[in-house]
Design a protein around this motif. Structure first.
Motif, mmCIF file in Angstrom:
data_model
loop_
_atom_site.group_PDB
_atom_site.id
_atom_site.type_symbol
_atom_site.label_atom_id
_atom_site.label_comp_id
_atom_site.label_asym_id
_atom_site.label_seq_id
_atom_site.Cartn_x
_atom_site.Cartn_y
_atom_site.Cartn_z
ATOM 1 N N ILE A 148 -38.788 -13.353 -24.319
ATOM 2 C CA ILE A 148 -40.214 -12.980 -23.132
ATOM 3 C C ILE A 148 -39.282 -13.760 -22.169
ATOM 4 O O ILE A 148 -38.828 -15.046 -21.805
ATOM 5 C CB ILE A 148 -40.796 -14.333 -24.082
ATOM 6 C CG1 ILE A 148 -41.136 -14.003 -25.400
ATOM 7 C CG2 ILE A 148 -42.177 -13.833 -22.564
ATOM 8 C CD1 ILE A 148 -42.158 -14.540 -25.732
ATOM 9 N N ALA A 149 -39.337 -12.856 -21.307
ATOM 10 C CA ALA A 149 -38.951 -12.778 -20.095
ATOM 11 C C ALA A 149 -39.863 -12.408 -18.563
ATOM 12 O O ALA A 149 -40.854 -11.344 -18.778
ATOM 13 C CB ALA A 149 -37.403 -11.990 -19.233
ATOM 14 N N PHE A 150 -40.123 -13.301 -17.881
ATOM 15 C CA PHE A 150 -41.064 -13.786 -16.613
ATOM 16 C C PHE A 150 -40.016 -13.867 -15.665
ATOM 17 O O PHE A 150 -38.963 -15.068 -15.180
ATOM 18 C CB PHE A 150 -41.520 -15.136 -16.883
ATOM 19 C CG PHE A 150 -42.562 -15.362 -18.184
ATOM 20 C CD1 PHE A 150 -43.832 -14.492 -18.974
ATOM 21 C CD2 PHE A 150 -42.433 -16.664 -19.310
ATOM 22 C CE1 PHE A 150 -45.112 -15.521 -19.525
ATOM 23 C CE2 PHE A 150 -43.167 -16.414 -20.233
ATOM 24 C CZ PHE A 150 -44.628 -16.786 -20.704
ATOM 25 N N ASP A 151 -40.656 -12.812 -14.452
ATOM 26 C CA ASP A 151 -40.453 -12.555 -13.701
ATOM 27 C C ASP A 151 -40.239 -13.186 -11.983
ATOM 28 O O ASP A 151 -41.474 -13.423 -12.068
ATOM 29 C CB ASP A 151 -40.097 -11.269 -13.134
ATOM 30 C CG ASP A 151 -39.214 -10.506 -12.133
ATOM 31 O OD1 ASP A 151 -39.207 -11.567 -10.945
ATOM 32 O OD2 ASP A 151 -39.251 -9.678 -12.128
ATOM 33 N N HIS A 152 -39.522 -13.859 -11.703
ATOM 34 C CA HIS A 152 -39.794 -14.523 -10.613
ATOM 35 C C HIS A 152 -38.914 -14.787 -9.702
ATOM 36 O O HIS A 152 -39.261 -15.368 -8.438
ATOM 37 C CB HIS A 152 -38.722 -16.314 -10.923
ATOM 38 C CG HIS A 152 -37.939 -16.590 -10.989
ATOM 39 N ND1 HIS A 152 -36.424 -17.502 -9.743
ATOM 40 C CD2 HIS A 152 -36.828 -16.917 -12.042
ATOM 41 C CE1 HIS A 152 -35.802 -17.405 -10.402
ATOM 42 N NE2 HIS A 152 -35.496 -17.396 -11.845
ATOM 43 N N GLY A 153 -37.732 -14.024 -9.944
ATOM 44 C CA GLY A 153 -37.107 -13.475 -8.087
ATOM 45 C C GLY A 153 -36.486 -11.926 -8.505
ATOM 46 O O GLY A 153 -35.371 -11.770 -7.634
ATOM 47 N N THR A 191 -42.536 -19.876 -6.298
ATOM 48 C CA THR A 191 -41.956 -20.969 -6.139
ATOM 49 C C THR A 191 -40.876 -21.780 -7.308
ATOM 50 O O THR A 191 -41.577 -21.221 -8.189
ATOM 51 C CB THR A 191 -42.679 -21.932 -5.104
ATOM 52 O OG1 THR A 191 -43.994 -21.879 -6.268
ATOM 53 C CG2 THR A 191 -43.379 -20.978 -4.529
ATOM 54 N N ARG A 192 -40.733 -22.708 -6.906
ATOM 55 C CA ARG A 192 -39.995 -23.690 -8.149
ATOM 56 C C ARG A 192 -40.658 -24.476 -8.496
ATOM 57 O O ARG A 192 -40.834 -24.766 -9.653
ATOM 58 C CB ARG A 192 -38.765 -24.697 -7.004
ATOM 59 C CG ARG A 192 -37.412 -23.875 -6.578
ATOM 60 C CD ARG A 192 -36.594 -25.514 -6.259
ATOM 61 N NE ARG A 192 -35.164 -24.609 -5.078
ATOM 62 C CZ ARG A 192 -33.932 -25.174 -4.840
ATOM 63 N NH1 ARG A 192 -34.472 -26.158 -5.041
ATOM 64 N NH2 ARG A 192 -33.250 -24.698 -4.208
ATOM 65 N N LYS A 193 -41.665 -24.214 -8.006
ATOM 66 C CA LYS A 193 -42.839 -25.549 -8.482
ATOM 67 C C LYS A 193 -43.439 -24.416 -9.519
ATOM 68 O O LYS A 193 -43.746 -24.953 -10.794
ATOM 69 C CB LYS A 193 -44.109 -26.113 -7.441
ATOM 70 C CG LYS A 193 -45.162 -26.862 -8.135
ATOM 71 C CD LYS A 193 -46.358 -26.607 -7.544
ATOM 72 C CE LYS A 193 -47.561 -28.285 -7.969
ATOM 73 N NZ LYS A 193 -48.451 -27.382 -8.293
ATOM 74 N N GLN A 194 -43.966 -22.960 -8.888
ATOM 75 C CA GLN A 194 -44.505 -22.447 -9.950
ATOM 76 C C GLN A 194 -43.685 -21.597 -11.665
ATOM 77 O O GLN A 194 -44.312 -21.760 -12.712
ATOM 78 C CB GLN A 194 -45.032 -21.357 -9.731
ATOM 79 C CG GLN A 194 -46.246 -20.985 -8.515
ATOM 80 C CD GLN A 194 -46.501 -20.302 -8.077
ATOM 81 O OE1 GLN A 194 -44.762 -19.475 -7.706
ATOM 82 N NE2 GLN A 194 -47.454 -19.592 -7.584
#
Length: 275
Positions: A145-150, A157-160
């Motif tokens: 499962i891949a959640f895109d962050h970048g 954000t780093r917090k998220q």
């Protein structure tokens, strides 16, 4: 070509010019991450592709070790001069045997009920972190499962990112944070364990020989398990962007980011082997 990164103040990283023929002599396999290691901002440059061909033509067997999907792994194996692709952070390896593409699934994965567990985790993350989203290539993943962050805006954000990781752990999932994704899975594996299992079960190579015959190239926090495991390890310049997030670093670092850095590493390996 982009401007070279400075290694000043990074005493724990060695310059590639220090790589010796003795270190490279036993190396048969070049294990390498893909995103932001071979690619640059999601694209494969001609120089990076040529580096793969150069490694292959000089006797190195390249195996990709990536958090990317099995679907991408199938494409890499068909199009690039690589021996195998360990995909989805160690879940599944695609390789050729007698001209046929085979799948090796990590033995810790319990396939019954996997989809249901995954969907519950996805629902929780998307509900509790409204800004989160699945990777656009999630449809091509078998176990990851891949959640895109970048890779595609809006970015987290780093917090998220930390919130996503905590939710995954709450559901009993393993995680790894790459330069573009938070990868999550159900099973006792990661890049290192997936590599060890594939080498033992399919290639018949034990851990001692693996560590002696392999080097590893990477760029991000999820490569730390390989940096700390494989004695001869390399980071493209991108690894310096993650210094604050990492504990384990590669032995050597290139002067350039992404594919340019990978080309520099490949050239150093080939030159040292010729010596």
């Amino acid at each position: 070509m982009t401007s070279p990164v400075s290694l000043e103040g990074s005493a724990f990283l060695r310059d590639l010019s220090l790589l010796s023929p003795q270190e490279v002599k036993p190396i048969r396999y070049v294990l390498t991450d893909v995103d932001d290691t071979i690619t640059t901002k999601g694209k494969l440059s001609p120089d990076a592709l040529q580096a793969l061909w150069d490694l292959s033509e000089n006797g190195f067997k390249v195996i990709c070790v990536t958090g990317g999907s099995a679907g991408w792994g199938d494409t890499y194996l068909r199009q690039w001069p690589v021996e195998a692709v360990l995909s989805e952070s160690g879940a599944v390896c695609l390789y050729r045997k007698d001209g046929v593409i085979k799948h090796y699934v990590h033995p810790s994965i319990i396939q019954q009920g996997y989809a249901e567990r995954s969907q519950k985790l996805i629902s929780a993350v998307l509900t509790e972190v409204p800004e989160a989203k699945l990777s656009s290539d999630q449809f091509a993943r078998l176990y990851d499962i891949a959640f895109d962050h970048g890779s595609e805006p809006p970015f987290l954000t780093r917090k998220q990112i930390g919130e996503v990781v905590n939710i995954c752990h709450r559901f009993g999932a393993g995680t790894a944070v790459s330069s573009i994704h938070v990868n999550a899975w159900f099973g006792q594996y990661d890049k290192r364990q997936g590599t060890v299992a594939f080498f033992a079960d399919i290639l018949g190579i034990d851990e001692s020989s693996l560590k002696n015959q392999c080097c590893y190239c990477g760029d991000a926090p999820n490569d730390q398990v390989m940096f700390s495991y494989i004695p001869l390890s390399f980071g493209v310049g991108t690894v310096l962007d993650h210094k604050e997030e990492m504990v384990d670093f590669p032995l050597y670092v290139s002067h350039y980011h992404g594919g340019e850095g990978f080309r520099q590493i490949a050239t150093a390996l080939i030159d040292a082997k010729k010596e």
